[in-house]
Design a protein around this motif. Sequence first.
Motif, PDB file in Angstrom:
ATOM      1  N   MET A  77     -24.393 -38.836  53.352  1.00  0.00           N
ATOM      2  CA  MET A  77     -24.688 -39.073  54.759  1.00  0.00           C
ATOM      3  C   MET A  77     -25.731 -40.178  54.845  1.00  0.00           C
ATOM      4  SD  MET A  77     -26.960 -35.607  55.434  1.00  0.00           S
ATOM      5  CE  MET A  77     -26.951 -35.845  57.184  1.00  0.00           C
ATOM      6  N   SER A  78     -25.870 -40.766  56.012  1.00  0.00           N
ATOM      7  CA  SER A  78     -26.850 -41.831  56.193  1.00  0.00           C
ATOM      8  C   SER A  78     -28.225 -41.247  56.445  1.00  0.00           C
ATOM      9  CB  SER A  78     -26.453 -42.723  57.376  1.00  0.00           C
ATOM     10  OG  SER A  78     -26.612 -42.021  58.599  1.00  0.00           O
ATOM     11  N   CYS A  79     -29.256 -42.055  56.227  1.00  0.00           N
ATOM     12  CA  CYS A  79     -30.625 -41.606  56.469  1.00  0.00           C
ATOM     13  C   CYS A  79     -30.820 -41.232  57.935  1.00  0.00           C
ATOM     14  CB  CYS A  79     -31.603 -42.709  56.057  1.00  0.00           C
ATOM     15  SG  CYS A  79     -33.353 -42.268  56.223  1.00  0.00           S
ATOM     16  N   GLY A  80     -30.255 -42.028  58.824  1.00  0.00           N
ATOM     17  CA  GLY A  80     -30.437 -41.770  60.244  1.00  0.00           C
ATOM     18  C   GLY A  80     -29.847 -40.449  60.695  1.00  0.00           C
ATOM     19  N   ASP A  81     -28.797 -39.993  60.002  1.00  0.00           N
ATOM     20  CA  ASP A  81     -28.151 -38.743  60.400  1.00  0.00           C
ATOM     21  C   ASP A  81     -28.933 -37.504  59.970  1.00  0.00           C
ATOM     22  OD1 ASP A  81     -26.066 -40.076  61.603  1.00  0.00           O
ATOM     23  OD2 ASP A  81     -24.754 -39.986  59.849  1.00  0.00           O
ATOM     24  N   VAL A  82     -29.967 -37.683  59.148  1.00  0.00           N
ATOM     25  CA  VAL A  82     -30.725 -36.536  58.651  1.00  0.00           C
ATOM     26  C   VAL A  82     -31.412 -35.788  59.790  1.00  0.00           C
ATOM     27  CG1 VAL A  82     -32.734 -35.862  57.247  1.00  0.00           C
ATOM     28  CG2 VAL A  82     -31.052 -37.471  56.336  1.00  0.00           C
ATOM     29  N   THR A  83     -31.787 -36.493  60.839  1.00  0.00           N
ATOM     30  CA  THR A  83     -32.502 -35.820  61.933  1.00  0.00           C
ATOM     31  C   THR A  83     -31.659 -34.741  62.599  1.00  0.00           C
ATOM     32  OG1 THR A  83     -31.804 -37.590  63.425  1.00  0.00           O
ATOM     33  CG2 THR A  83     -34.001 -37.775  62.430  1.00  0.00           C
ATOM     34  N   GLY A  84     -30.334 -34.782  62.414  1.00  0.00           N
ATOM     35  CA  GLY A  84     -29.482 -33.773  63.016  1.00  0.00           C
ATOM     36  C   GLY A  84     -29.159 -32.611  62.104  1.00  0.00           C
ATOM     37  N   VAL A  85     -29.725 -32.581  60.901  1.00  0.00           N
ATOM     38  CA  VAL A  85     -29.421 -31.520  59.940  1.00  0.00           C
ATOM     39  C   VAL A  85     -30.086 -30.209  60.364  1.00  0.00           C
ATOM     40  CG1 VAL A  85     -29.804 -30.753  57.565  1.00  0.00           C
ATOM     41  CG2 VAL A  85     -29.063 -33.094  58.016  1.00  0.00           C
ATOM     42  N   ASP A  86     -29.355 -29.124  60.267  1.00  0.00           N
ATOM     43  CA  ASP A  86     -29.878 -27.801  60.610  1.00  0.00           C
ATOM     44  C   ASP A  86     -30.372 -27.112  59.346  1.00  0.00           C
ATOM     45  OD1 ASP A  86     -30.421 -25.264  61.475  1.00  0.00           O
ATOM     46  OD2 ASP A  86     -28.442 -24.871  62.337  1.00  0.00           O
ATOM     47  N   LEU A  87     -31.683 -26.848  59.266  1.00  0.00           N
ATOM     48  CA  LEU A  87     -32.291 -26.232  58.082  1.00  0.00           C
ATOM     49  C   LEU A  87     -32.938 -24.895  58.417  1.00  0.00           C
ATOM     50  CD1 LEU A  87     -33.975 -29.451  56.640  1.00  0.00           C
ATOM     51  CD2 LEU A  87     -31.937 -28.321  55.737  1.00  0.00           C
ATOM     52  N   ARG A  88     -32.548 -24.289  59.543  1.00  0.00           N
ATOM     53  CA  ARG A  88     -33.245 -23.085  59.996  1.00  0.00           C
ATOM     54  C   ARG A  88     -33.157 -21.932  59.010  1.00  0.00           C
ATOM     55  NH1 ARG A  88     -30.640 -22.486  65.832  1.00  0.00           N
ATOM     56  NH2 ARG A  88     -28.875 -23.277  64.608  1.00  0.00           N
ATOM     57  N   ARG A  89     -32.078 -21.854  58.264  1.00  0.00           N
ATOM     58  CA  ARG A  89     -31.908 -20.723  57.363  1.00  0.00           C
ATOM     59  C   ARG A  89     -32.543 -20.948  55.990  1.00  0.00           C
ATOM     60  NH1 ARG A  89     -25.626 -18.740  58.304  1.00  0.00           N
ATOM     61  NH2 ARG A  89     -25.803 -18.327  60.560  1.00  0.00           N
ATOM     62  N   ALA A  90     -33.036 -22.131  55.744  1.00  0.00           N
ATOM     63  CA  ALA A  90     -33.535 -22.451  54.407  1.00  0.00           C
ATOM     64  C   ALA A  90     -34.727 -21.594  54.012  1.00  0.00           C
ATOM     65  CB  ALA A  90     -33.912 -23.933  54.323  1.00  0.00           C
ATOM     66  N   ALA A  91     -35.693 -21.426  54.917  1.00  0.00           N
ATOM     67  CA  ALA A  91     -36.930 -20.729  54.568  1.00  0.00           C
ATOM     68  C   ALA A  91     -37.238 -19.570  55.491  1.00  0.00           C
ATOM     69  CB  ALA A  91     -38.089 -21.726  54.576  1.00  0.00           C
ATOM     70  N   GLY A  92     -36.262 -19.143  56.269  1.00  0.00           N
ATOM     71  CA  GLY A  92     -36.497 -18.037  57.188  1.00  0.00           C
ATOM     72  C   GLY A  92     -37.419 -18.401  58.323  1.00  0.00           C
ATOM     73  N   ALA A  93     -37.501 -19.680  58.653  1.00  0.00           N
ATOM     74  CA  ALA A  93     -38.375 -20.145  59.735  1.00  0.00           C
ATOM     75  C   ALA A  93     -37.745 -21.371  60.386  1.00  0.00           C
ATOM     76  CB  ALA A  93     -39.760 -20.487  59.201  1.00  0.00           C
ATOM     77  N   GLU A  94     -38.154 -21.664  61.599  1.00  0.00           N
ATOM     78  CA  GLU A  94     -37.661 -22.837  62.311  1.00  0.00           C
ATOM     79  C   GLU A  94     -38.114 -24.110  61.597  1.00  0.00           C
ATOM     80  OE1 GLU A  94     -35.461 -24.662  65.289  1.00  0.00           O
ATOM     81  OE2 GLU A  94     -35.736 -22.492  64.992  1.00  0.00           O
ATOM     82  N   VAL A  95     -37.182 -25.036  61.389  1.00  0.00           N
ATOM     83  CA  VAL A  95     -37.484 -26.324  60.779  1.00  0.00           C
ATOM     84  C   VAL A  95     -37.107 -27.427  61.752  1.00  0.00           C
ATOM     85  CG1 VAL A  95     -37.035 -27.894  58.866  1.00  0.00           C
ATOM     86  CG2 VAL A  95     -37.083 -25.421  58.457  1.00  0.00           C
ATOM     87  N   THR A  96     -38.058 -28.301  62.036  1.00  0.00           N
ATOM     88  CA  THR A  96     -37.822 -29.416  62.943  1.00  0.00           C
ATOM     89  C   THR A  96     -38.003 -30.721  62.191  1.00  0.00           C
ATOM     90  OG1 THR A  96     -38.669 -28.137  64.815  1.00  0.00           O
ATOM     91  CG2 THR A  96     -38.522 -30.534  65.089  1.00  0.00           C
ATOM     92  N   ILE A  97     -36.949 -31.539  62.145  1.00  0.00           N
ATOM     93  CA  ILE A  97     -37.057 -32.860  61.517  1.00  0.00           C
ATOM     94  C   ILE A  97     -37.438 -33.865  62.593  1.00  0.00           C
ATOM     95  CG2 ILE A  97     -35.846 -34.690  60.291  1.00  0.00           C
ATOM     96  CD1 ILE A  97     -34.121 -32.562  58.994  1.00  0.00           C
TER      97      ILE A  97
END
Length: 615
Positions: A77-97
């Motif tokens: 994926m492109s660097c710019g598209d990273v801001t749309g990645v959903d990582l909420r389940r990674a650490a059991g907490a909300e993640v905001t890029i």
Amino acid sequence: MHRSGSTTHSLFLSPQHPHSERTKRRPGLSAFLCFLAVLAVSLSPVPGAAADHRRPAPPPAVTAEGLRVLPAVAPVMSCGDVTGVDLRRAAGAEVTITSAVVVSENTPNPYCEVRGTIAPANTIVVQLPLEGWTQRYLQTGCGGLCGNASINYGQAAECPVVEDGTVASATTDMGHQGQNDGSWAAGNPQAQIDFAYRGVHVTALTAKALITKFYGRSPAYSYFTGCSDGGREALMEAQRFPDDFDGIAAGAPANNMAVQNTYHHAWNVLANKDADGNDILLAGKLPLIHDAVLTACDTLDGLADGVLDDPRACGFDPASLICAAGQDPAACLSAAEADVVRKLHDGAVDDKGRRLEPEISHEWGSELAWTLFVPVAQGDPVSSEQFALSYLRYLADPNNPRPDFELTDLEFTKEAFWETMQSSSYMSAMDPDLGAFKRSGGKLLLWHGWNDHHISPQSTLAYYDAVRGTMGKHAVNDFARLFMFPGVEHCSGGEGPDSFDVLTPVMAWVESGRAPASIIASKIETADDGAETVSRTRPVYPYPAVARYDGSGSTDDAANFASYTPKREIGPDYKWLGSRLYSSDYQTWCRAEGTELVCGQHRGGRNWLSREAGR
């Protein structure tokens, strides 16, 4: 072998950043230092893959440094598209890029720099190579009380995969921003938990999840490196989250933080005060003391090179510098000054002479660095006072901030000692049982400079002694090694060779089974025009072995030294008031309840802590 770290440890989890750059390279020195790293890796055979019924499979290819040759992986994926990645389940907490930008200046390889927040307030920075990612993840630690997310490779900067920009990396500010005076902790128990242990762990989970989405596959190997508080973070990971990393390099760890930032640093200041609160010893006398130490002890290791290979062998007596009748006071010490020198070397005690920290607080040979706590002029502020007050006011009693607390309010008694240790147990990284980390296949490289003026080398030696006592020396040797660097101050600097690569040996141990037999340290001199040259190299062997000159060739060349193991270890026995802190029972896990920090013990350790406090 890779452990993804995908298991979420949900217990007690609740919901000013300078632009980070990859470490600047040293033109002309990189190839030389990488060559030294090759020399430092032992020549044990590389384990091969399992054989089939026809013929043995060839062993995996490795580099000269002992690293696996892994296929380069390109982003999906492109660097710019990273801001749309959903990582909420990674650490059991909300993640905001919050941002993802391409960085191509001052780096050997362009990368995507990602910034974001893991709830509630852990700022993270992740750097993802855009070309040639070699499937490795490296997380770096913070220093001090942190508060700033900036990737710092430290002594790992000369590792080949760091040098060529093919490693994905990340770091965190550990749950708070700015304010390195401890005031961020007041009424903020979640920030205290994140600084203690959660911030580094959830960053590892989140960064590895992001890497998996960006490249379409998870890291083959994951590593952590840090010094000072970064060393504490490293040990915290090995002890509490043994599946997060395959290999860990822990330098000068502040794992005994409750003692380090209370009695140790407070003693540095108070031992140098007279009855009127004036400073007794000033920094102008430190070169005099240092020269006397070298005169007495420099040749004990066979060489007069300005460095003590093992300062514990030095029996220097400060009383030898007390002024004789009519002697120039600038060339000697008063009796009071000599007493201060002895107290600073020996460390904190209570009014009954019981040790409140491991014996030997500041090693002989480190005197030139004592300006951390010995002022230049009467009344000048010193760093030790800042360190102690930051902790004593806001972290030593986490639910009761004391912004007006002064060093003179600290009681040097057994009762006060245990009360402080009980309140600070959640900061502990002193569990000597690393069985889970060993069983997971993890490798640990501990290291410390003998001339460390900030965190006593004895703290790391005491911890290593406790680990060997708990697990057995042979078992420990299978997965952990300790390296003590002569003449090196806190994390770097000092009279000894202070430039070395601690990450490549860990990677080689993990990836090809080559246990680190030595590390080559270099002394790099910088000319007025900025040109750098290597003036001295010296091998450092796993403790308790030391380097001994073989009698031929230059004493500035590492090739002319061999390993020598003393018949007996010459250090103290590590019996002091807090010896029991090196225990699985001391470590606590905490949760935030409003503005209160509530901690619970794994194995009922509070019982013995309470008993000790009441005796």
